[in-house]
Design a protein around this motif. Sequence first.
Motif, short mmCIF file in Angstrom:
data_model
loop_
_atom_site.label_atom_id
_atom_site.label_comp_id
_atom_site.label_asym_id
_atom_site.label_seq_id
_atom_site.Cartn_x
_atom_site.Cartn_y
_atom_site.Cartn_z
N ARG A 70 29.27 13.74 31.18
CA ARG A 70 29.63 13.83 32.59
C ARG A 70 31.11 14.18 32.74
O ARG A 70 31.48 15.04 33.54
N SER A 71 31.96 13.55 31.96
CA SER A 71 33.40 13.82 32.02
C SER A 71 33.72 15.25 31.60
O SER A 71 34.56 15.92 32.22
N LEU A 72 33.06 15.72 30.56
CA LEU A 72 33.27 17.10 30.11
C LEU A 72 32.80 18.10 31.16
O LEU A 72 33.45 19.12 31.40
N ARG A 73 31.69 17.80 31.81
CA ARG A 73 31.18 18.68 32.86
C ARG A 73 32.17 18.76 34.02
O ARG A 73 32.44 19.83 34.56
N THR A 74 32.73 17.60 34.40
CA THR A 74 33.72 17.56 35.47
C THR A 74 34.95 18.38 35.10
O THR A 74 35.47 19.15 35.91
N LEU A 75 35.41 18.22 33.87
CA LEU A 75 36.56 18.98 33.39
C LEU A 75 36.27 20.48 33.41
O LEU A 75 37.08 21.28 33.89
N ALA A 76 35.10 20.88 32.92
CA ALA A 76 34.74 22.29 32.90
C ALA A 76 34.67 22.86 34.31
O ALA A 76 35.14 23.98 34.57
N ASP A 77 34.12 22.10 35.25
CA ASP A 77 34.05 22.56 36.64
C ASP A 77 35.44 22.76 37.24
O ASP A 77 35.70 23.74 37.94
N ARG A 78 36.34 21.83 36.95
CA ARG A 78 37.72 21.96 37.46
C ARG A 78 38.42 23.17 36.87
O ARG A 78 39.13 23.89 37.57
N LEU A 79 38.23 23.37 35.57
CA LEU A 79 38.85 24.53 34.92
C LEU A 79 38.29 25.84 35.45
O LEU A 79 39.02 26.80 35.65
N GLU A 80 36.97 25.87 35.68
CA GLU A 80 36.36 27.08 36.22
C GLU A 80 36.92 27.40 37.60
O GLU A 80 37.28 28.55 37.88
N THR A 81 37.02 26.39 38.45
CA THR A 81 37.58 26.60 39.79
C THR A 81 39.00 27.13 39.70
O THR A 81 39.36 28.09 40.39
N LEU A 82 39.80 26.52 38.85
CA LEU A 82 41.18 26.96 38.67
C LEU A 82 41.25 28.42 38.25
O LEU A 82 42.03 29.22 38.80
N GLN A 83 40.44 28.81 37.29
CA GLN A 83 40.48 30.18 36.78
C GLN A 83 39.92 31.19 37.78
O GLN A 83 40.41 32.32 37.88
N VAL A 84 38.91 30.79 38.54
CA VAL A 84 38.39 31.68 39.59
C VAL A 84 39.47 31.89 40.65
O VAL A 84 39.70 33.02 41.09
N GLU A 85 40.16 30.83 41.02
CA GLU A 85 41.26 30.96 41.98
C GLU A 85 42.33 31.92 41.47
O GLU A 85 42.80 32.78 42.21
N ARG A 86 42.70 31.78 40.21
CA ARG A 86 43.71 32.67 39.63
C ARG A 86 43.24 34.11 39.62
O ARG A 86 44.00 35.03 39.96
N ALA A 87 42.02 34.31 39.20
CA ALA A 87 41.47 35.67 39.14
C ALA A 87 41.46 36.31 40.53
O ALA A 87 41.85 37.48 40.68
N ARG A 88 41.03 35.57 41.54
CA ARG A 88 41.00 36.12 42.90
C ARG A 88 42.41 36.43 43.40
O ARG A 88 42.62 37.47 44.01
N ARG A 89 43.36 35.55 43.11
CA ARG A 89 44.75 35.81 43.52
C ARG A 89 45.29 37.07 42.86
O ARG A 89 46.13 37.76 43.43
N SER A 111 37.65 41.31 41.14
CA SER A 111 36.43 41.36 41.94
C SER A 111 35.50 40.22 41.53
O SER A 111 35.63 39.64 40.45
N TRP A 112 34.56 39.95 42.42
CA TRP A 112 33.55 38.93 42.09
C TRP A 112 32.75 39.35 40.86
O TRP A 112 32.36 38.52 40.04
N GLN A 113 32.53 40.66 40.71
CA GLN A 113 31.79 41.14 39.55
C GLN A 113 32.54 40.89 38.25
O GLN A 113 31.94 40.48 37.25
N GLN A 114 33.85 41.12 38.24
CA GLN A 114 34.64 40.87 37.04
C GLN A 114 34.58 39.39 36.65
O GLN A 114 34.44 39.06 35.47
N ILE A 115 34.69 38.53 37.63
CA ILE A 115 34.64 37.08 37.37
C ILE A 115 33.26 36.72 36.84
O ILE A 115 33.14 36.00 35.84
N ALA A 116 32.23 37.23 37.50
CA ALA A 116 30.86 36.93 37.08
C ALA A 116 30.61 37.38 35.65
O ALA A 116 29.98 36.65 34.86
#
Length: 74
Positions: A24-43, A47-52
């Motif tokens: 559960r802790s690892l999943r939470t960490l992975a979700d936070r890291l994914e959100t952070l990296q998606v935010e960076r990529a969008r900034r 494109s959504w396709q590149q992220i996907a």
Amino acid sequence: MTGTDALLTAAGSAEPAEGLRAVRSLRTLADRLETLQVERARRLGWSWQQIADCLGVTRQAVHKKYGKSDKVVR
């Protein structure tokens, strides 16, 4: 041993309660890291396709998860 190493060790524990808490802790960490990296990529104008493509999911899946979120800066 780092916190991540401890979590990985605990995730492989023979004790299910300890292993599941670690998962559960690892999943939470992975979700936070994914959100952070998606935010960076969008900034950076990705494109959504590149992220996907990087995440191994469809453009629709990543857009559904992050496209309408106030968390992701456009």
